[in-house]
Design an enzyme around this catalytic site. Structure first.
Site, PDB file in Angstrom:
ATOM      1  N   ASN A 238     -10.391  -2.672   2.373  1.00 44.68           N
ATOM      2  CA  ASN A 238     -10.060  -2.706   0.945  1.00 44.68           C
ATOM      3  C   ASN A 238     -11.311  -2.394   0.134  1.00 44.68           C
ATOM      4  O   ASN A 238     -12.400  -2.261   0.692  1.00 44.68           O
ATOM      5  CB  ASN A 238      -9.554  -4.098   0.550  1.00 44.68           C
ATOM      6  CG  ASN A 238      -8.086  -4.305   0.902  1.00 44.68           C
ATOM      7  OD1 ASN A 238      -7.313  -3.354   0.997  1.00 44.68           O
ATOM      8  ND2 ASN A 238      -7.708  -5.549   1.091  1.00 44.68           N
TER       9      ASN A 238
ATOM     10  N   HIS B 281       0.825  -1.222   0.000  1.00 46.76           N
ATOM     11  CA  HIS B 281       0.000   0.000   0.000  1.00 46.76           C
ATOM     12  C   HIS B 281       0.854   1.264   0.000  1.00 46.76           C
ATOM     13  O   HIS B 281       0.534   2.247   0.673  1.00 46.76           O
ATOM     14  CB  HIS B 281      -0.973   0.011   1.194  1.00 46.76           C
ATOM     15  CG  HIS B 281      -1.978  -1.106   1.146  1.00 46.76           C
ATOM     16  ND1 HIS B 281      -3.162  -0.994   0.461  1.00 46.76           N
ATOM     17  CD2 HIS B 281      -1.966  -2.352   1.672  1.00 46.76           C
ATOM     18  CE1 HIS B 281      -3.843  -2.127   0.580  1.00 46.76           C
ATOM     19  NE2 HIS B 281      -3.127  -2.968   1.303  1.00 46.76           N
TER      20      HIS B 281
END
Ligand code: NDP
Length: 492
Positions: free
Chosen positions: A127, A54
């Site tokens: 997510n 990420h």
């Protein structure tokens, strides 16, 4: 308007910011030029370790407004009354790409929310998909290795990805979502968010409920095909930043409908699937989504680095009324995320302005690198218990015990676990066009990988639905024909 005076970091005025101090008109530079040395030294320290996963992200501030009363399930102050507003921060991200990666790449997106509640920060680190590739954290570092660069070629390796996925059939649900239309959203505002893990709620009388969080885009779903995305990337690698930052600057504030699915505590032992398995969803017909509120992003950060790059989210940040669950992936993240932040940002990362709770913070943690905030009100109370009126524990925040039989045992979560049924349910939701794009996207991602791995993966697709396997087989054949017909680079 007169400009402010330029100073050193120690506050002294800088008399000349164009010419370094030299021994003569043609140099050399003197070591005593502390202003030059300070500038160069700071530049060398402008980067901190990027997140291993990420790394590339986009974020903004906003609010959650409660529109429905769910206080019978949770005593969390954020849900205490209708109309209640709570400030929040969201950071969206891709998983695999580094900080400089293009935004419009096919990948899962992170959807991390920090709610600044009256009883501490609640972080929901989710997510844009309701499931994940694996169900056991022992496999996480291996999985991420397959998404990152090969040690020798220093390139991404489709062979590694498909080798791992085909040897880990629990990944099929997430793989199918990743290669479906929703695997490549146009911008963060056009995708859903999911807490993904099962968490828990507990109410004022100590009853626990299992809960799943959903954030449904109110802008509608919009996605790119692979072709469209490659054109976008050719034009700009920062398309998400442009879309999200631009929309908020224009006052076109993105919104999501927040919903929860609620499961009474004892039902967790009765569902045909493990409700704590991160590769599974809870079917909506069994646990219908319940409206909670509206989440809106309405303020861009003033300093990207200080407010988005240094934002630190962790599933360990829960507040009274919200708890964890036996989900093994969640439990590993409770350790792993604060560990990553201590490494990346330092011991006192929670005291940085973007991470600091808006409510009072009273801990007995002491000293350490970058201890930049002052003592608690009474400096004599620096240990506990003490006789100096220092902060004390609050038993009213005690969470009820988790009532799950066999809690703490090492079970086998693979044997007899159906990795195909929910993927079939998803495949059957797709229309013909969606199925066709899914199959071509998978075939394109398989180019150049060993046939043995392709066959292994096709075996899994066959178990989901014969049309899934045959669709990918046909797309592979089509690509092979196109490649054979295309002039080689050498011939051009
Ligand atoms: P439903 O028919 O109730 O499916 C519900 C979900 O599927 C909705 O959240 C919807 O999201 C989502 N969905 C619909 N079309 C697509 C699509 N083309 N691509 C991706 N997601 C889509 O059935 P179930 O609850 O039984 O779930 C069936 C399958 O749907 C699951 O196996 C799972 O793969 C997928 N799914 C399920 C979710 C859940 O929490 N149950 C959540 C998301 C996906 P939306 O309302 O935004 O259109």
């Amino acid at each position: 308007m007169a400009s402010e005076k330029l100073t050193t970091t120690a506050g002294a005025p800088v008399p000349d910011n164009q010419n370094s101090v030299t021994a003569g008109p043609r140099g050399p530079i003197l070591m005593q030029d502390y202003q030059l040395i300070e500038k160069l030294a700071h530049q060398n320290r402008e980067r901190i370790p990027e997140r291993v996963v990420h790394a590339k992200g986009w974020g903004a501030f906003g609010t959650l407004t409660v529109t429905h009363d769910i206080s019978k399930y949770t005593r969390a102050s954020v849900f205490s009354k209708m109309g209640k507003k709570t400030d929040l921060l969201i950071r969206f991200s891709t998983v695999a790409g580094e900080l400089g990666a293009a935004d419009a790449e096919r990948d899962v997106r992170g959807f991390s929310i920090k709610f600044y509640t009256e009883e501490g920060n609640w972080d929901l680190v989710g997510n844009n998909t309701p499931v994940f590739f694996i169900r056991d954290p022992l496999k996480f570092p291996d999985f991420i290795h397959t998404q990152k660069r090969h040690p020798r070629t220093n390139m991404r390796s489709p062979t590694a990805m498909w080798d791992f996925w085909s040897l880990s059939p629990e990944s099929l649900h997430q793989v199918t979502i990743l290669f479906s239309d929703r695997g490549l959203p146009v911008a963060p505002q056009y995708m859903n968010g999911y807490g993904s893990h099962t968490y828990s709620f507990w109410n004022k009388t100590g009853e626990r409920y299992w809960v799943k969080f959903h954030f449904k885009t109110m802008q509608g779903h919009r996605h790119y095909t692979n072709r469209e995305a490659s054109k976008v990337i050719g034009r700009s690698r920062e398309s998400y930043q442009e879309e999200l930052f631009g929309a908020i600057e224009r006052g076109d504030f993105p919104r999501w409908r927040m919903q929860v699915q609620i499961m009474p505590e004892v039902e967790a032992e009765k569902t045909p699937y493990n409700p704590f398995d991160l590769t599974k969803v809870w079917p909506h017909k069994d646990y219908p989504p319940i409206d909670v509120g509206i989440l809106e992003l309405n303020r861009n950060p003033d300093n990207y680095f200080a407010q988005i790059e240094m934002a630190a989210f962790s599933p360990s940040n829960v507040v009274p009324g919200i708890g964890h669950s036996p989900d093994k992936m969640l439990q590993a993240r409770i350790f792993s995320y604060p560990d990553a932040h201590r490494y990346r940002l330092g011991t006192h990362y929670e005291a940085l302005p973007v991470n600091a709770p808006k409510c009072p913070v009273h801990t007995y943690h002491k000293d350490g690198a970058m201890r930049f905030f002052p003592n608690m009100p009474n400096p004599d109370a620096y240990y506990e218990p003490n006789s100096f009126n220092g902060p004390v524990q609050d038993p009213s925040a005690l969470e009820p015990p988790i009532r799950i039989s066999g809690y703490g045992t090492r079970f086998n979560h693979y044997e007899g676990n159906d990795d195909y049924g929910q993927v079939r349910a998803l495949f059957l939701l797709f229309d013909q066009g969606q199925r066709q794009r899914l199959c071509s996207n998978i075939a394109e991602a398989m180019i150049g990988i060993p046939q043995e791995i392709i066959e292994r993966q096709l075996g899994h697709l066959q178990k989901v639905h014969p049309d899934y396997a045959s669709g990918v087989r046909q797309a592979l054949a089509r690509l092979a024909e196109e490649n054979a017909a295309a002039p080689s680079v050498a011939a051009e």
